[in-house]
Design a protein around this motif. Structure first.
Motif, mmCIF file in Angstrom:
data_model
loop_
_atom_site.group_PDB
_atom_site.id
_atom_site.type_symbol
_atom_site.label_atom_id
_atom_site.label_comp_id
_atom_site.label_asym_id
_atom_site.label_seq_id
_atom_site.Cartn_x
_atom_site.Cartn_y
_atom_site.Cartn_z
ATOM 1 N N LEU A 1 -8.630 3.603 8.474
ATOM 2 C CA LEU A 1 -8.733 2.605 9.527
ATOM 3 C C LEU A 1 -8.546 3.212 10.919
ATOM 4 C CD1 LEU A 1 -6.723 -0.308 7.864
ATOM 5 C CD2 LEU A 1 -9.197 -0.147 8.177
ATOM 6 N N GLY A 2 -8.228 4.496 10.983
ATOM 7 C CA GLY A 2 -8.020 5.157 12.267
ATOM 8 C C GLY A 2 -6.692 4.838 12.925
ATOM 9 N N LEU A 3 -5.696 4.473 12.117
ATOM 10 C CA LEU A 3 -4.388 4.131 12.661
ATOM 11 C C LEU A 3 -3.473 5.334 12.785
ATOM 12 C CD1 LEU A 3 -3.825 0.846 10.625
ATOM 13 C CD2 LEU A 3 -4.593 1.075 12.996
ATOM 14 N N VAL A 4 -3.824 6.428 12.124
ATOM 15 C CA VAL A 4 -2.968 7.623 12.168
ATOM 16 C C VAL A 4 -3.749 8.759 12.811
ATOM 17 C CG1 VAL A 4 -1.661 9.285 10.805
ATOM 18 C CG2 VAL A 4 -1.778 6.907 10.109
ATOM 19 N N LEU B 1 0.826 -1.206 0.000
ATOM 20 C CA LEU B 1 0.000 0.000 0.000
ATOM 21 C C LEU B 1 0.861 1.257 0.000
ATOM 22 C CD1 LEU B 1 -2.801 -1.053 2.502
ATOM 23 C CD2 LEU B 1 -2.980 -0.850 0.022
ATOM 24 N N ASN B 2 1.940 1.255 0.785
ATOM 25 C CA ASN B 2 2.844 2.405 0.807
ATOM 26 C C ASN B 2 3.548 2.581 -0.542
ATOM 27 O OD1 ASN B 2 2.286 3.268 3.393
ATOM 28 N ND2 ASN B 2 3.821 1.928 4.294
ATOM 29 N N MET B 3 3.932 1.476 -1.174
ATOM 30 C CA MET B 3 4.583 1.570 -2.477
ATOM 31 C C MET B 3 3.616 2.095 -3.532
ATOM 32 S SD MET B 3 6.950 -1.842 -2.518
ATOM 33 C CE MET B 3 7.612 -1.529 -4.138
ATOM 34 N N ALA B 4 2.332 1.803 -3.369
ATOM 35 C CA ALA B 4 1.328 2.300 -4.303
ATOM 36 C C ALA B 4 0.959 3.750 -4.021
ATOM 37 C CB ALA B 4 0.076 1.426 -4.236
ATOM 38 N N GLY B 5 1.405 4.281 -2.872
ATOM 39 C CA GLY B 5 1.141 5.672 -2.530
ATOM 40 C C GLY B 5 -0.173 5.904 -1.809
ATOM 41 N N ILE B 6 -0.831 4.828 -1.394
ATOM 42 C CA ILE B 6 -2.119 4.998 -0.710
ATOM 43 C C ILE B 6 -2.074 4.472 0.727
ATOM 44 C CG2 ILE B 6 -3.465 4.955 -2.834
ATOM 45 C CD1 ILE B 6 -4.124 2.023 -2.228
ATOM 46 N N GLY B 7 -0.887 4.207 1.234
ATOM 47 C CA GLY B 7 -0.763 3.685 2.591
ATOM 48 C C GLY B 7 -1.284 4.628 3.643
ATOM 49 N N SER B 8 -0.981 5.915 3.523
ATOM 50 C CA SER B 8 -1.446 6.884 4.527
ATOM 51 C C SER B 8 -2.954 7.057 4.451
ATOM 52 C CB SER B 8 -0.732 8.211 4.332
ATOM 53 O OG SER B 8 -0.975 8.708 3.038
ATOM 54 N N ILE B 9 -3.514 6.980 3.254
ATOM 55 C CA ILE B 9 -4.970 7.114 3.109
ATOM 56 C C ILE B 9 -5.675 5.939 3.786
ATOM 57 C CG2 ILE B 9 -6.864 7.160 1.430
ATOM 58 C CD1 ILE B 9 -4.831 8.442 -0.534
ATOM 59 N N ILE B 10 -5.195 4.741 3.548
ATOM 60 C CA ILE B 10 -5.799 3.542 4.159
ATOM 61 C C ILE B 10 -5.616 3.581 5.674
ATOM 62 C CG2 ILE B 10 -5.701 1.022 4.253
ATOM 63 C CD1 ILE B 10 -6.850 2.089 1.644
ATOM 64 N N ALA B 11 -4.433 3.998 6.127
ATOM 65 C CA ALA B 11 -4.194 4.078 7.573
ATOM 66 C C ALA B 11 -5.139 5.077 8.232
ATOM 67 C CB ALA B 11 -2.746 4.456 7.840
ATOM 68 N N SER B 12 -5.385 6.211 7.575
ATOM 69 C CA SER B 12 -6.302 7.182 8.162
ATOM 70 C C SER B 12 -7.754 6.687 8.129
ATOM 71 C CB SER B 12 -6.185 8.533 7.451
ATOM 72 O OG SER B 12 -6.578 8.410 6.108
#
Length: 130
Positions: free
Chosen positions: A127-130, A114-125
């Motif tokens: 899911l409420g992880l960030v 997900l981070n390599m695809a550039g959407i890791g931070s979006i998915i983390a937010s």
């Protein structure tokens, strides 16, 4: 231009053979290194087998553990030791809960993808992880 495996993808970032001669030279170097490693492995395994006969197994494990800790600490410092501890704890999950190691691998690799695809931070937010 599709490549299988992380090694091929990572090497592709640094060197792409332009001619047949370069390709054959790299292939020959890999084959020679593999042959030398095989020969070294034969003698190293005989040495380790003799060492295990003479030195108690627990003592040998302790010294190898100290060596690994030392190498990690010298190369990465305290952060490396913390990361190693977390990785060891994650590696114990399949053993302690009798689960498959492949599921654990997916849990580790999906966030990386997900981070390599550039959407890791979006998915983390989301899911409420960030």
């Amino acid at each position: 231009h599709l490549r299988r495996g992380g090694m091929a993808i990572n090497v592709n970032l640094f060197f792409i053979p332009q001619t047949l001669e370069q390709y054959l030279l790299i292939t020959a170097a890999i084959a020679i290194c593999g042959f030398i490693a095989f020969i070294i492995l034969i003698y190293a395994s005989k040495f380790v087998a003799r060492l295990v006969q003479k030195v108690p197994y627990q003592t040998l494990n302790f010294f190898v553990l100290v060596l690994v800790f030392s190498i990690i600490f010298l190369m990465t410092g305290l952060q490396g030791l913390i990361l190693m501890s977390v990785a060891a704890a994650i590696g114990l999950v399949p053993i302690m809960w009798n689960s498959r190691r492949l599921n654990l691998l997916a849990v580790i690799l999906v966030p990386i993808w997900l981070n390599m695809a550039g959407i890791g931070s979006i998915i983390a937010s989301l899911l409420g992880l960030v």
